[in-house]
Design a protein around this motif. Structure first.
Motif, PDB file in Angstrom:
ATOM      1  N   GLY A  39      93.628  19.226 -13.894  1.00 56.97           N
ATOM      2  CA  GLY A  39      93.545  19.344 -12.443  1.00 56.97           C
ATOM      3  C   GLY A  39      92.126  19.251 -11.921  1.00 56.97           C
ATOM      4  O   GLY A  39      91.163  19.160 -12.676  1.00 56.97           O
ATOM      5  N   GLY A  40      92.024  19.285 -10.640  1.00 59.23           N
ATOM      6  CA  GLY A  40      90.717  19.232 -10.005  1.00 59.23           C
ATOM      7  C   GLY A  40      90.838  19.009  -8.520  1.00 59.23           C
ATOM      8  O   GLY A  40      91.918  19.179  -7.931  1.00 59.23           O
ATOM      9  N   LEU A  41      89.751  18.624  -7.922  1.00 63.10           N
ATOM     10  CA  LEU A  41      89.668  18.451  -6.476  1.00 63.10           C
ATOM     11  C   LEU A  41      89.345  17.005  -6.132  1.00 63.10           C
ATOM     12  O   LEU A  41      88.579  16.347  -6.835  1.00 63.10           O
ATOM     13  N   LYS A  42      89.926  16.541  -5.044  1.00 59.51           N
ATOM     14  CA  LYS A  42      89.544  15.246  -4.487  1.00 59.51           C
ATOM     15  C   LYS A  42      89.805  15.275  -2.992  1.00 59.51           C
ATOM     16  O   LYS A  42      90.569  16.104  -2.495  1.00 59.51           O
ATOM     17  N   LEU A  43      89.165  14.363  -2.293  1.00 56.46           N
ATOM     18  CA  LEU A  43      89.361  14.288  -0.844  1.00 56.46           C
ATOM     19  C   LEU A  43      90.797  13.893  -0.535  1.00 56.46           C
ATOM     20  O   LEU A  43      91.366  13.036  -1.204  1.00 56.46           O
ATOM     21  N   GLY A  44      91.356  14.504   0.481  1.00 60.60           N
ATOM     22  CA  GLY A  44      92.704  14.179   0.912  1.00 60.60           C
ATOM     23  C   GLY A  44      92.709  13.298   2.148  1.00 60.60           C
ATOM     24  O   GLY A  44      93.767  12.952   2.671  1.00 60.60           O
ATOM     25  N   ILE A  45      91.524  12.957   2.630  1.00 58.03           N
ATOM     26  CA  ILE A  45      91.384  12.145   3.839  1.00 58.03           C
ATOM     27  C   ILE A  45      90.173  11.235   3.651  1.00 58.03           C
ATOM     28  O   ILE A  45      89.193  11.622   3.013  1.00 58.03           O
ATOM     29  N   ALA A  46      90.256  10.050   4.168  1.00 57.08           N
ATOM     30  CA  ALA A  46      89.124   9.128   4.071  1.00 57.08           C
ATOM     31  C   ALA A  46      87.945   9.699   4.857  1.00 57.08           C
ATOM     32  O   ALA A  46      88.129  10.203   5.978  1.00 57.08           O
ATOM     33  N   PRO A  47      86.733   9.640   4.301  1.00 57.08           N
ATOM     34  CA  PRO A  47      85.558  10.213   4.980  1.00 57.08           C
ATOM     35  C   PRO A  47      85.342   9.678   6.390  1.00 57.08           C
ATOM     36  O   PRO A  47      84.893  10.410   7.268  1.00 57.08           O
ATOM     37  N   VAL A  72      86.745  16.652 -10.329  1.00 57.81           N
ATOM     38  CA  VAL A  72      85.794  17.685  -9.925  1.00 57.81           C
ATOM     39  C   VAL A  72      86.518  19.026  -9.959  1.00 57.81           C
ATOM     40  O   VAL A  72      87.623  19.156  -9.431  1.00 57.81           O
ATOM     41  N   THR A  73      85.911  20.017 -10.580  1.00 58.46           N
ATOM     42  CA  THR A  73      86.546  21.333 -10.703  1.00 58.46           C
ATOM     43  C   THR A  73      85.854  22.352  -9.798  1.00 58.46           C
ATOM     44  O   THR A  73      84.721  22.138  -9.350  1.00 58.46           O
TER      45      THR A  73
END
Length: 146
Positions: free
Chosen positions: A63-71, A26-27
């Motif tokens: 590159g891109g974005l992702k969650l760094g913590i479990a929801p 995801v950008t």
């Protein structure tokens, strides 16, 4: 109490990142387009989320974005408290109040605000994106991919 546009967008970014529909990362451009927000404003939001380790942002061509913590580990009250930076609803010192130290308003409002954060901490990011929200986020991802 009304949350700021910054916090509102941060919550939307977190919700969007809960669903990994595509193998492509995801950008920033994707999120900006999906939520119709200025890219520069979104960069500020993502930078803050990255500093909080709630989002992992990778630079570069792949590159891109992702969650760094479990929801399920991200509590809504903690998110609101951190992003809103409100520990008090009123400031009796600015401008100086003639009733300062002689009334209960600040104490009662502070108690209410803390109760609000405690109540919001009963919910996680996972609770927010369960069922219909999850389906809506997936549709957004698919719309962008198409």
């Amino acid at each position: 109490m009304q949350i700021t546009k910054f916090t509102d967008l941060a919550l939307r970014v977190l919700m969007y990142l809960t669903q990994e529909v595509s193998s492509s990362p995801v950008t920033i451009n994707e999120v900006a387009q999906q939520f119709d927000v200025p890219r520069n404003h979104l960069i500020k939001v993502v930078t803050r989320l990255n500093k909080l380790n709630w989002v992992i942002a990778t630079r570069g061509r792949c590159g891109g974005l992702k969650l760094g913590i479990a929801p399920e580990n991200l509590r809504l009250g903690n998110v609101l408290r951190e992003l809103e930076s409100k520990n008090s609803l009123i400031n009796c010192a600015e401008p100086p109040c003639v009733l300062s130290g002689q009334c209960n308003l600040k104490e009662i409002l502070d108690h209410g605000l803390n109760s609000f954060y405690e109540e919001m901490n009963k919910y996680t990011l996972q609770n927010i994106v369960d069922q219909k929200t999850q389906q809506a986020v997936i549709k957004l991802h698919q719309r962008y991919s198409a």
